[in-house]
Design a protein around this motif. Structure first.
Motif, PDB file in Angstrom:
ATOM      1  N   THR A 137       0.825  -1.189   0.000  1.00 22.94           N
ATOM      2  CA  THR A 137       0.000   0.000   0.000  1.00 22.94           C
ATOM      3  C   THR A 137       0.869   1.253   0.000  1.00 22.94           C
ATOM      4  OG1 THR A 137      -1.698  -1.197   1.204  1.00 22.94           O
ATOM      5  CG2 THR A 137      -1.756   1.192   1.375  1.00 22.94           C
ATOM      6  N   LEU A 138       0.468   2.255  -0.753  1.00 20.86           N
ATOM      7  CA  LEU A 138       1.150   3.544  -0.736  1.00 20.86           C
ATOM      8  C   LEU A 138       0.561   4.385   0.387  1.00 20.86           C
ATOM      9  CD1 LEU A 138       3.079   5.682  -1.985  1.00 20.86           C
ATOM     10  CD2 LEU A 138       1.108   6.442  -3.345  1.00 20.86           C
ATOM     11  N   GLY A 139       1.398   4.841   1.293  1.00 21.15           N
ATOM     12  CA  GLY A 139       0.964   5.756   2.337  1.00 21.15           C
ATOM     13  C   GLY A 139       1.069   7.182   1.835  1.00 21.15           C
ATOM     14  N   VAL A 166      -4.054   2.272  -1.274  1.00 20.20           N
ATOM     15  CA  VAL A 166      -3.607   3.533  -0.669  1.00 20.20           C
ATOM     16  C   VAL A 166      -4.104   3.611   0.772  1.00 20.20           C
ATOM     17  CG1 VAL A 166      -3.508   4.812  -2.838  1.00 20.20           C
ATOM     18  CG2 VAL A 166      -5.598   4.854  -1.500  1.00 20.20           C
ATOM     19  N   LEU A 211       1.080   3.811   9.553  1.00 23.72           N
ATOM     20  CA  LEU A 211       1.546   3.527   8.199  1.00 23.72           C
ATOM     21  C   LEU A 211       1.994   2.069   8.069  1.00 23.72           C
ATOM     22  CD1 LEU A 211       3.466   6.856   7.579  1.00 23.72           C
ATOM     23  CD2 LEU A 211       1.483   6.047   6.256  1.00 23.72           C
ATOM     24  N   CYS A 270       2.127  -0.142   4.524  1.00 20.33           N
ATOM     25  CA  CYS A 270       2.852   0.811   3.676  1.00 20.33           C
ATOM     26  C   CYS A 270       4.357   0.569   3.763  1.00 20.33           C
ATOM     27  CB  CYS A 270       2.548   2.245   4.114  1.00 20.33           C
ATOM     28  SG  CYS A 270       0.809   2.678   4.041  1.00 20.33           S
ATOM     29  N   GLU A 296       6.078   2.257   1.180  1.00 20.47           N
ATOM     30  CA  GLU A 296       6.425   3.535   0.562  1.00 20.47           C
ATOM     31  C   GLU A 296       5.422   4.587   0.998  1.00 20.47           C
ATOM     32  OE1 GLU A 296       8.601   2.581  -3.637  1.00 20.47           O
ATOM     33  OE2 GLU A 296       6.428   2.856  -3.700  1.00 20.47           O
ATOM     34  N   ILE A 297       5.925   5.814   1.148  1.00 25.62           N
ATOM     35  CA  ILE A 297       5.054   6.939   1.475  1.00 25.62           C
ATOM     36  C   ILE A 297       5.399   8.128   0.590  1.00 25.62           C
ATOM     37  CG2 ILE A 297       4.751   6.200   3.867  1.00 25.62           C
ATOM     38  CD1 ILE A 297       6.598   8.581   4.669  1.00 25.62           C
ATOM     39  N   LEU A 306      10.493   3.145   6.029  1.00 22.14           N
ATOM     40  CA  LEU A 306       9.502   3.611   5.062  1.00 22.14           C
ATOM     41  C   LEU A 306      10.221   4.360   3.946  1.00 22.14           C
ATOM     42  CD1 LEU A 306       6.960   4.920   7.690  1.00 22.14           C
ATOM     43  CD2 LEU A 306       6.626   2.929   6.211  1.00 22.14           C
ATOM     44  N   THR A 311       4.445   8.490  -8.122  1.00 21.45           N
ATOM     45  CA  THR A 311       3.235   7.749  -7.804  1.00 21.45           C
ATOM     46  C   THR A 311       2.040   8.171  -8.641  1.00 21.45           C
ATOM     47  OG1 THR A 311       2.632   9.305  -6.057  1.00 21.45           O
ATOM     48  CG2 THR A 311       4.000   7.443  -5.425  1.00 21.45           C
TER      49      THR A 311
END
Length: 181
Positions: free
Chosen positions: A15-17, A40, A74, A79, A81-82, A133, A141
């Motif tokens: 999941t993208l944070g 997300v 997160l 997540c 990746e953020i 992270l 993104t």
């Protein structure tokens, strides 16, 4: 969707944070990321992000000083990746609601803030990265939100404009180095 964005969404698992400040950008990134098949999670900043804007996505609210809670949420959301998106005004440090991790980071964050917004942001990004992270730019993104290459109108710059363009690039680079723009 561009092939670059689609390939990236497929290559990156998890999941993208999105650390969400004010405005439309965090939501546009979330919509684009979801459209490419990636999950997300919006980490909405209390008093900054609007509840109505984030309600369509998995989300949680966190105060600017709750660094430990932010990292925990997160990670719990899966997540790896953020990205940070949206407008966030510099806080009054004396009024921050701090958790233990935020209190530990506060001296380092305040020292960086004295050096400018760039130093402050780099310090915060370093804290997230030290927790495992990976911080990615919003352009990685949500590629479809970028302006296309080339002129945006019917008329592009000519050879007579080259000197002005080079001067503008030099000015922007100097401003960036001084953290004044």
């Amino acid at each position: 969707p561009s092939p670059k964005t689609t390939d990236r969404a497929m290559a990156v698992q998890g999941t993208l944070g999105i650390v969400a400040g004010a405005g439309e950008l965090p939501i546009a990134i979330a919509q684009g990321t979801r459209a490419h098949g990636r999950g997300v999670f919006l980490l909405a900043l209390e008093g900054i992000a609007k509840p109505a804007d984030v309600e369509a996505f998995p989300h949680a609210f966190v105060s600017l000083g709750e660094l430990g809670k932010a990292i925990r949420l997160l990670k719990e959301a899966g997540c790896a990746e953020i990205t940070l998106a949206g407008k966030v005004a510099r806080p009054e440090f004396a009024k921050l609601k701090l958790d233990a991790r935020g209190a530990l980071a506060l001296p380092r964050v305040m020292a960086a803030a004295v050096k400018g917004d760039d130093a402050l942001l780099r310090t915060l990004l370093g804290i997230f990265e030290s927790e495992g992270l990976r911080v990615v730019g919003s352009e990685e993104t949500a590629h479809e939100l970028l302006a296309p290459l080339g002129p945006l109108g019917r008329i592009g710059p000519g050879e007579d404009d080259d000197a002005d363009i080079l001067q503008a690039i030099a000015v922007v680079m100097a401003m960036g180095a001084l953290d004044i723009g």
